[in-house]
Design a protein around this motif. Sequence first.
Motif, PDB file in Angstrom:
ATOM      1  N   ASN A  25      65.155 -43.249  14.398  1.00 33.50           N
ATOM      2  CA  ASN A  25      64.820 -41.863  14.710  1.00 33.50           C
ATOM      3  C   ASN A  25      63.531 -41.783  15.518  1.00 33.50           C
ATOM      4  OD1 ASN A  25      62.820 -42.289  12.764  1.00 33.50           O
ATOM      5  ND2 ASN A  25      64.071 -41.436  11.122  1.00 33.50           N
TER       6      ASN A  25
ATOM      7  N   HIS B  45      60.234 -41.148   6.371  1.00 29.65           N
ATOM      8  CA  HIS B  45      60.771 -41.998   7.440  1.00 29.65           C
ATOM      9  C   HIS B  45      62.209 -41.664   7.810  1.00 29.65           C
ATOM     10  CE1 HIS B  45      61.981 -43.869   3.752  1.00 29.65           C
ATOM     11  NE2 HIS B  45      62.651 -44.830   4.332  1.00 29.65           N
ATOM     12  N   MET B  46      62.754 -40.601   7.231  1.00 29.20           N
ATOM     13  CA  MET B  46      64.107 -40.184   7.594  1.00 29.20           C
ATOM     14  C   MET B  46      64.183 -38.667   7.561  1.00 29.20           C
ATOM     15  SD  MET B  46      66.719 -42.664   5.574  1.00 29.20           S
ATOM     16  CE  MET B  46      66.552 -44.445   5.658  1.00 29.20           C
ATOM     17  N   MET B  47      65.071 -38.143   8.401  1.00 23.22           N
ATOM     18  CA  MET B  47      65.343 -36.715   8.307  1.00 23.22           C
ATOM     19  C   MET B  47      66.341 -36.499   7.182  1.00 23.22           C
ATOM     20  SD  MET B  47      65.388 -35.395  12.196  1.00 23.22           S
ATOM     21  CE  MET B  47      65.619 -36.827  13.224  1.00 23.22           C
TER      22      MET B  47
ATOM     23  N   ASN C 144      61.964 -45.889  12.857  1.00 24.05           N
ATOM     24  CA  ASN C 144      61.029 -45.286  11.910  1.00 24.05           C
ATOM     25  C   ASN C 144      59.956 -46.300  11.505  1.00 24.05           C
ATOM     26  OD1 ASN C 144      62.551 -46.958  10.321  1.00 24.05           O
ATOM     27  ND2 ASN C 144      63.260 -45.389   8.907  1.00 24.05           N
TER      28      ASN C 144
ATOM     29  N   GLU D   3      69.396 -42.159  10.788  1.00 23.64           N
ATOM     30  CA  GLU D   3      68.609 -42.150   9.552  1.00 23.64           C
ATOM     31  C   GLU D   3      67.410 -43.083   9.689  1.00 23.64           C
ATOM     32  OE1 GLU D   3      71.244 -42.836   6.258  1.00 23.64           O
ATOM     33  OE2 GLU D   3      72.379 -41.022   6.715  1.00 23.64           O
TER      34      GLU D   3
ATOM     35  N   GLU E 261      60.036 -48.629   9.641  1.00 21.71           N
ATOM     36  CA  GLU E 261      60.058 -48.905   8.202  1.00 21.71           C
ATOM     37  C   GLU E 261      60.947 -50.110   7.909  1.00 21.71           C
ATOM     38  OE1 GLU E 261      59.060 -48.474   5.119  1.00 21.71           O
ATOM     39  OE2 GLU E 261      57.270 -47.638   6.038  1.00 21.71           O
TER      40      GLU E 261
ATOM     41  N   ILE F 107      58.719 -36.522  10.704  1.00 20.36           N
ATOM     42  CA  ILE F 107      58.874 -37.890  10.216  1.00 20.36           C
ATOM     43  C   ILE F 107      57.861 -38.826  10.859  1.00 20.36           C
ATOM     44  CG2 ILE F 107      61.325 -37.754   9.576  1.00 20.36           C
ATOM     45  CD1 ILE F 107      61.929 -39.004  12.365  1.00 20.36           C
TER      46      ILE F 107
END
Lengths: 344, 442
Positions: free
Chosen positions: B281, A318-320, B287, B278, B289, A259
Motif C-alpha cells: 500500500n 500498516h494496513m487499510m 507498508n 493490504e 512491515e 497508514i
Amino acid sequence: MQFRLFLVSMLILLAPQPLPLYAHGSVTAEDDLCIIRIGFYRAHFKIFQPGSSGQTEFCEDIPNTGESIFVMEYLHQELGNVPVEFRIIHDVTGLGRFARLEDVRQIDDIDAATVFYQAPAVESDVFTVLHEFEENGDYLGIVTARHPDRDEYYQAVFPFKVGFTGFGILPLFLILLIATQLAYWFTSGGYSRRKKNAKSKTFDHSIQAPVAGKIMQVLLLLPLAALLLGASAPADERWTSDGGSYQVSYNTELSPLVINDIHQWTVHVETTTGNPVTDARLLVSGGMPTHDHGLPTSPRVTENLGNGDYLVEGMRFHMMGDWEITIEIHQGERSETVVIPLTL
Amino acid sequence: MKLHTINSVRIMMLVAATCGIVFFWWSGNRTPAPWTDRESALIASIWLGNLPSLPPDPSNAVADDPRAARLGHRLFFDTRLSINGEIACATCHQPTRQFTDGLPVGEAIDRAKRNTPSIIGAAYSPWQYWDGRKDSLWAQALSPLEDAAEHGGNRMSYARLISSDPHYQKEYTKLFGMAPDFSDPERFPVNAGPVGNPEWQAAWDAMDEEDRALVNGVFANIGKLIAAYERKLIPGPARFDAYAETVMAGQGHEEQDLFSEEEIRGLRLFMGEARCMECHNGPLLTNSEFHNTGLLPPTGQVPDRGRSRIIAELNSDPFNCLGSFSDAEAGQCEELTYMRTGVELIGAMKTPSLRNLEDTAPYMHKGQFMTLSRVLEHYNEAPLALIGHNEAEPLGLNRRQLAQIEAFLHTLFAPPAVEEKWLHPPPLFPEASASSATLQSR
C-alpha cells in the motif's frame, strides 16, 4: 443418520494414516496440533519434506527419504532461553513405536547409532533442523532441553518411520466410501428430496433478492462513507469500558489517520460522571480483528499529562481496513478494558 | 421445398451459434465498469504524486548534505572497500538493474544469504534488510563491508582508507573534521574488527577502548556518506501514475488510452479480491512491515526465521538509532523504541516495493521465484508455512485473473527519478591514484 454414517467412514479412513491422531512417544495430538513434551516444556512439532511433499505437514512418520525439516515451535517461553539438543538415531532398540526414554538410556553406544546430531543451541522461538535421510526404516528422535535454572536435563523420545507404505488402501477406501454414500443417498430418497429442495430454493430467491441487494448496497456504501470521512475521530466521541466505570476518548497527532506513519495519541480517561482519572496505568494494544494480527509497533504510555490525559507514543497502522485499539485501564485494584474501533 | 426448410434451419442455427460466440467473447472483454469512489480513492493512495517528501534521518547529520552525497557516491562505487579490491556496493546493487543483481542471492566474495534488494526508495523505510535488522540506511551500509560473503573486509582497513586517501581525507575533513591518524601500527593494526575473521577479532580485542571508538566513528561516517548518496535514489513516475491522474481528473475508461482493459481489470483485482493492497500500500506499494507468507526455503536450507531472529541483535546494535554513533536524540528513535516483538514475526520478511519489478527478478527473500506469475500463483495458493503462520489466505483466482494482475504490475515500472550522474561511477579523482584508476576500468 447420514452424517453419522459419514463420520464412521471417516474414522475408519483416518485410522491407518500417519496423522497426529496416531502420534506416540513424547509426541501427542492436542487440538489438532502435534505437540512434543520435553519435561514440562511443550512445543508444536512438525516435519516437512519440501522436496517431495511441498508444504505438507507430518507429525512423525514421513513418507520419503531425502531432505526433511524438523520444526519445533516453542509453546513454552522458557524453552527460548535454554539450550536444546536434537538427535536422530537408528531404532537399535527394535521396539519401534513402543520405544521409550528408558530404552534409549540403555543404548551403550548412542553415537554409533546416530544419523544426525545438532549440538545444544538456544533459539528464541522456533527450532529447526534439516536432515537428509538416506534409507527407509525405523528411527528414534531424541530432544534434550536444560532446566531454566538448575543443571537438570529433560528428554523426549519419539519413534518414527521413514518411507511408510504410502497411501495403501486409501484409494480403494475412497471409492468404497463414495459408493456407500451414494447408495445410501439414493435408497433413502435423497435424490427426490434434493429435487424438491431445489424448487423451493429458487422460489425463495426471487423474493429475497431485492432485499439482499439493498443490504449489499448499504454494506458496500459503509466503507465508502468511512473512507470519504477519513478516520479522524470526532473529538467528542467516547467509549465506555467493559466494567462501565470509565469513559475514554482520544486525539491523534495525525488527523485524519493514515497508514505507515508513526505518531502519537492523547488518550483521555474519565469516570462516567465526567471526572478525569489521573492515576490510572494504561496498556495499549491493537490489531485487525478480521486479519488475526496486531499492530506493527508496541505503543506505550510515556507521559501522564494530567487532567486524565495520557500521551501514547509509537502508534502506527500498516494496513487499510478495520482496526481495534484496546486500552486496559488499571487503577488500584480495578482494571477494565475499552475497545476503540476505527477504520482506515 | 423441404430441402429449403432444412437449409434455412441450418442457417438460423449457424447465425445463432455465431451470435452466441460473439456475445461470449464480448461479455468477457467489454469495457470494465467505471471506478467507484472508493476505488478512485485507493488509486489516488498509491499514486506516486502522493509520495511525501523524503523523511529526515535524525540519526545521520549529513543525510541531506550534497557534499556527503558526492563522497558517498564515490564510496558506493569504490572496490577498495573490500578484502580483494574487487567488490563495491555497486557490484550487487547495479544501477542498470534498479540496484539489484539478477541473481537469486547476492554473489560477491562468496554467496550471500539472501536476495539483493533494490535501494530505490529505501530511504523511506524505517527498516533495512529483508528482516529489518538495521534501522537506518547508514547502519545497513556498514554490515556488508564486514560480511565474509560480501565485501569481506574489516573496519580498521576501511577507516584507514579514509584517512590515507588524499581525496577522501580532504572531503571527509570538510564534513566531520580531520579523521584520526591511524598510522601508528602499535595502536592500529593492519586488519582489525569485531566480526568475522578470528585474527582480526583478536587484534580488535587487543586494541584500546578509545582507539576502537575512533575507528568505529570513522566507520559509522562511511555508512552515513553512503546513505547520503542512497537517499538520492527515488522512484520515478510510471505509466500507472499517468493513468491514476486521468482517474483523479474524472476521466472514464473510454476516454483514456493509457491502460488496456486487461490492466484495468488487474488493477481492480489488485485493490480488491486479490488483497495485494493490504501490504503493498501507499505510493511505494509497501507498508515496510514484516509478514510471513509461507515461502519454502531453497533445497538444503532450513526455513529462514526472518524478523523474529534479529530483534535482540537490533536492540543491542551499537550503530542503531539509540547508539553512541547516532546523531539522533533518544526521542527521535520512535520506530526502534516502540518496535514490536512476538510470534507473528516468526518467518516474517519485509514487504518489498512493487515499483521496480521489471528488472528485479528473481523475487522473494531467497530469490525463490524467477517470474512474477510464479509469485502470483504462490499468493493465490497461500500454502502452509513451515514455521510460524502464513498471513496470506488462498485467493481462489483463475489463471486469467492472475494474468490480469501481472499485466497491471508491469504498469508500475519506471526508471528511477534520479539525475543521470548518480547512476554511473563518479568521474576520476582530481588527484587520481592508481587504485582508483582500476576502479574506473571496471
